[in-house]
Scaffold this motif. Structure first.
Motif, PDB file in Angstrom:
ATOM      1  N   ALA A 135     -15.695   2.330   5.260  1.00 46.81           N
ATOM      2  CA  ALA A 135     -14.811   1.295   4.686  1.00 46.81           C
ATOM      3  C   ALA A 135     -13.964   1.855   3.547  1.00 46.81           C
ATOM      4  O   ALA A 135     -12.879   1.348   3.279  1.00 46.81           O
ATOM      5  N   PHE A 136     -14.461   2.892   2.876  1.00 47.76           N
ATOM      6  CA  PHE A 136     -13.707   3.425   1.731  1.00 47.76           C
ATOM      7  C   PHE A 136     -12.640   4.431   2.181  1.00 47.76           C
ATOM      8  O   PHE A 136     -11.900   4.966   1.364  1.00 47.76           O
ATOM      9  N   PHE A 169      -9.984   7.556  -1.364  1.00 48.99           N
ATOM     10  CA  PHE A 169      -8.814   7.708  -0.484  1.00 48.99           C
ATOM     11  C   PHE A 169      -7.559   8.015  -1.302  1.00 48.99           C
ATOM     12  O   PHE A 169      -7.330   7.422  -2.348  1.00 48.99           O
ATOM     13  N   PHE A 195      -7.284  -3.624  -2.330  1.00 47.33           N
ATOM     14  CA  PHE A 195      -7.451  -2.313  -1.672  1.00 47.33           C
ATOM     15  C   PHE A 195      -6.619  -1.257  -2.417  1.00 47.33           C
ATOM     16  O   PHE A 195      -5.864  -0.482  -1.817  1.00 47.33           O
ATOM     17  N   ALA A 196      -6.761  -1.234  -3.735  1.00 44.38           N
ATOM     18  CA  ALA A 196      -5.823  -0.504  -4.601  1.00 44.38           C
ATOM     19  C   ALA A 196      -6.123   0.983  -4.735  1.00 44.38           C
ATOM     20  O   ALA A 196      -5.289   1.735  -5.245  1.00 44.38           O
ATOM     21  N   GLY A 197      -7.316   1.453  -4.307  1.00 45.39           N
ATOM     22  CA  GLY A 197      -7.655   2.878  -4.395  1.00 45.39           C
ATOM     23  C   GLY A 197      -7.596   3.372  -5.833  1.00 45.39           C
ATOM     24  O   GLY A 197      -7.997   2.670  -6.769  1.00 45.39           O
ATOM     25  N   PRO A 200      -2.310   4.341  -6.847  1.00 46.59           N
ATOM     26  CA  PRO A 200      -0.964   4.920  -6.717  1.00 46.59           C
ATOM     27  C   PRO A 200       0.153   3.876  -6.681  1.00 46.59           C
ATOM     28  O   PRO A 200       1.169   4.046  -7.352  1.00 46.59           O
ATOM     29  N   TYR A 201      -0.022   2.778  -5.914  1.00 43.53           N
ATOM     30  CA  TYR A 201       1.047   1.758  -5.837  1.00 43.53           C
ATOM     31  C   TYR A 201       1.240   1.101  -7.198  1.00 43.53           C
ATOM     32  O   TYR A 201       2.372   0.923  -7.653  1.00 43.53           O
ATOM     33  N   GLU A 217     -10.410  -3.099  -6.286  1.00 40.21           N
ATOM     34  CA  GLU A 217     -10.932  -1.988  -5.469  1.00 40.21           C
ATOM     35  C   GLU A 217     -12.460  -2.045  -5.473  1.00 40.21           C
ATOM     36  O   GLU A 217     -13.078  -2.303  -6.493  1.00 40.21           O
ATOM     37  N   LEU A 218     -13.039  -1.774  -4.308  1.00 42.71           N
ATOM     38  CA  LEU A 218     -14.490  -1.874  -4.150  1.00 42.71           C
ATOM     39  C   LEU A 218     -15.215  -0.549  -4.417  1.00 42.71           C
ATOM     40  O   LEU A 218     -16.319  -0.538  -4.950  1.00 42.71           O
ATOM     41  N   ASN A 219     -14.600   0.555  -4.047  1.00 42.28           N
ATOM     42  CA  ASN A 219     -15.248   1.866  -4.218  1.00 42.28           C
ATOM     43  C   ASN A 219     -15.296   2.216  -5.717  1.00 42.28           C
ATOM     44  O   ASN A 219     -14.260   2.373  -6.365  1.00 42.28           O
ATOM     45  N   GLY A 246     -14.441  -4.716  -7.364  1.00 42.35           N
ATOM     46  CA  GLY A 246     -15.134  -5.720  -6.556  1.00 42.35           C
ATOM     47  C   GLY A 246     -14.579  -5.792  -5.149  1.00 42.35           C
ATOM     48  O   GLY A 246     -13.611  -5.101  -4.804  1.00 42.35           O
ATOM     49  N   ASP A 247     -15.219  -6.646  -4.359  1.00 45.41           N
ATOM     50  CA  ASP A 247     -14.829  -6.829  -2.960  1.00 45.41           C
ATOM     51  C   ASP A 247     -13.661  -7.817  -2.901  1.00 45.41           C
ATOM     52  O   ASP A 247     -13.789  -8.961  -3.348  1.00 45.41           O
ATOM     53  N   ALA A 248     -12.547  -7.372  -2.340  1.00 45.55           N
ATOM     54  CA  ALA A 248     -11.340  -8.212  -2.298  1.00 45.55           C
ATOM     55  C   ALA A 248     -11.637  -9.574  -1.666  1.00 45.55           C
ATOM     56  O   ALA A 248     -11.063 -10.587  -2.075  1.00 45.55           O
ATOM     57  N   PRO A 264      -2.403  -2.664   0.996  1.00 40.63           N
ATOM     58  CA  PRO A 264      -2.561  -1.398   1.758  1.00 40.63           C
ATOM     59  C   PRO A 264      -3.893  -1.466   2.511  1.00 40.63           C
ATOM     60  O   PRO A 264      -4.833  -0.753   2.218  1.00 40.63           O
TER      61      PRO A 264
END
Ligand SMILES: C[S@@+](CC[C@H](N)C(=O)[O-])C[C@H]1O[C@@H](n2cnc3c(N)ncnc32)[C@H](O)[C@@H]1O
Length: 339
Positions: A135-136, A169, A195-197, A200-201, A217-219, A246-248, A264
């Motif tokens: 998932a990550f 990622f 899902f921001a990682g 970068p965005y 972001e979850l990771n 956290g989990d989106a 993303p």
């Protein structure tokens, strides 16, 4: 390589037709010439049978192809013409070169490392990439030369991004896409990025625009790197970034709505309904779609808009190749404001 010369107004449909026939040369850039456009095509006799004006000429390679071409030219000294055909695109992330070595070139690994160091004398690590996992979306890498690390600082669009390829990622090929979105955002907007990682965005948008961004972001490793990245770039940022670990799917329902949502989306995750429900004016939704199913993708978004009683206009853009006939696409969904 020949080029096809068409009047400006016909360039898009002709380009589509050439692509469909497998005659368009996507490695090169088309060029405007007065009231005409020169389209790059491959050297194939079929090009001459289509009734278009065909001229001799060589259009410039796209920049990402140019660096690849440089490696190819250097390696001409050591690899056979047949071996060169198997050479794949590679990336440079900070001071790490990331390569794919197909089985046909395994025995040439040392030569490829030599060529990469010649083209990019500053690199300190050469890593061979495997597949994205879990998932990550973390890739599996093996270091084939240099320092034993996968952390580095990558410069892009005027920001510095600390990455750890073994833990979070990051895709340098999305540089142009991040710039495109930053240009669409307007000062004063409130932006949500699930899902921001490693951000970068968010960093690129905050670099150019005075906005308030909420990222999720979850990771945990990506989250920590993202926090470091906010610090690292603090002086360059016009906008503010709030980063939530956290989990989106749990965090977003608790958040208000935003002017713009950028998703993303990790491959295989369906976050369309969730992200659309949080968007007031714009949703930019990324997904992986077979070229024959783009119509279905559009219909799915329209259906979700109807379900949420939102009036929307959709533009779908191919962002990058993923595998043959499958593209990473971005649906730019404009939501009409309620009266
Ligand atoms: C395709 S990556 C995009 C990362 C980043 N936006 C970028 O472009 O570099 C998707 C990201 O979503 C994260 N992720 C996966 N499932 C998640 C979830 N349920 N909630 C929040 N983040 C999640 C992954 O860890 C990964 O960093």
């Amino acid at each position: 390589m020949p080029v096809v010369k068409v009047p400006k107004g016909e360039a898009e449909p002709v380009k589509r037709k050439l692509k469909k026939l497998g005659l368009y040369d996507g490695k090169r850039k088309p060029k405007r010439k007065d009231e005409f456009v020169l389209l790059p095509v491959i050297d194939d006799p079929r090009v001459h049978k289509l009734g278009y004006e065909v001229l001799p000429g060589e259009l410039p390679l796209r920049p990402e192809r140019q660096i690849y071409k440089n490696l190819e030219s250097v390696l001409e000294e050591r690899l056979t013409v047949e071996e060169l055909k198997h050479l794949r695109r590679y990336d440079v992330v900070g001071d790490i070169a990331v390569v794919q070595i197909p089985p046909e070139l395994e025995h040439r690994t040392e030569d490829i490392v030599w060529g990469l160091r010649k083209v990019h004398p500053f690199i300190k690590v050469v890593a061979k990439k495997g597949f994205h996992e879990g998932a990550f979306r973390i890739r599996d890498y093996s270091i084939i030369w240099g320092e034993k690390r996968l952390t580095t600082v990558h410069k892009e669009n005027g920001v510095e991004i600390k990455v750890d390829l073994s833990r979070a990622f990051f895709n340098p090929r999305m540089k142009g896409e991040r710039y495109r979105l930053a240009q669409l955002v307007k000062d004063g907007e409130r932006v949500l990025i699930p899902f921001a990682g490693v951000l970068p965005y968010a960093l690129v948008i905050a670099r150019y625009r005075k906005v308030k961004i909420t990222a999720v972001e979850l990771n945990e490793d990506a989250y920590r790197l993202g926090l470091e990245n906010i610090e690292l770039n603090q002086k360059r940022l016009k906008g503010e970034i709030e980063f939530i670990h956290g989990d989106a799917f749990e965090v977003l329902p608790e958040l208000p709505t935003f002017d713009r949502v950028i998703s993303p989306t990790p491959r295989g995750v369906d976050a369309l309904s969730l992200t659309l429900s949080k968007a007031q004016k714009w949703l930019h939704y990324y997904d992986f779609v077979h070229e024959k199913k783009i119509g279905e993708f559009r219909e799915r978004i329209l259906e979700e808009c109807r379900r949420q009683e939102k009036d929307c206009r959709i533009r779908i853009k191919k962002v990058s190749d993923f595998k043959p006939h499958v593209f990473k696409v971005c649906a730019d969904v404009e939501l009409k404001e309620e009266e």
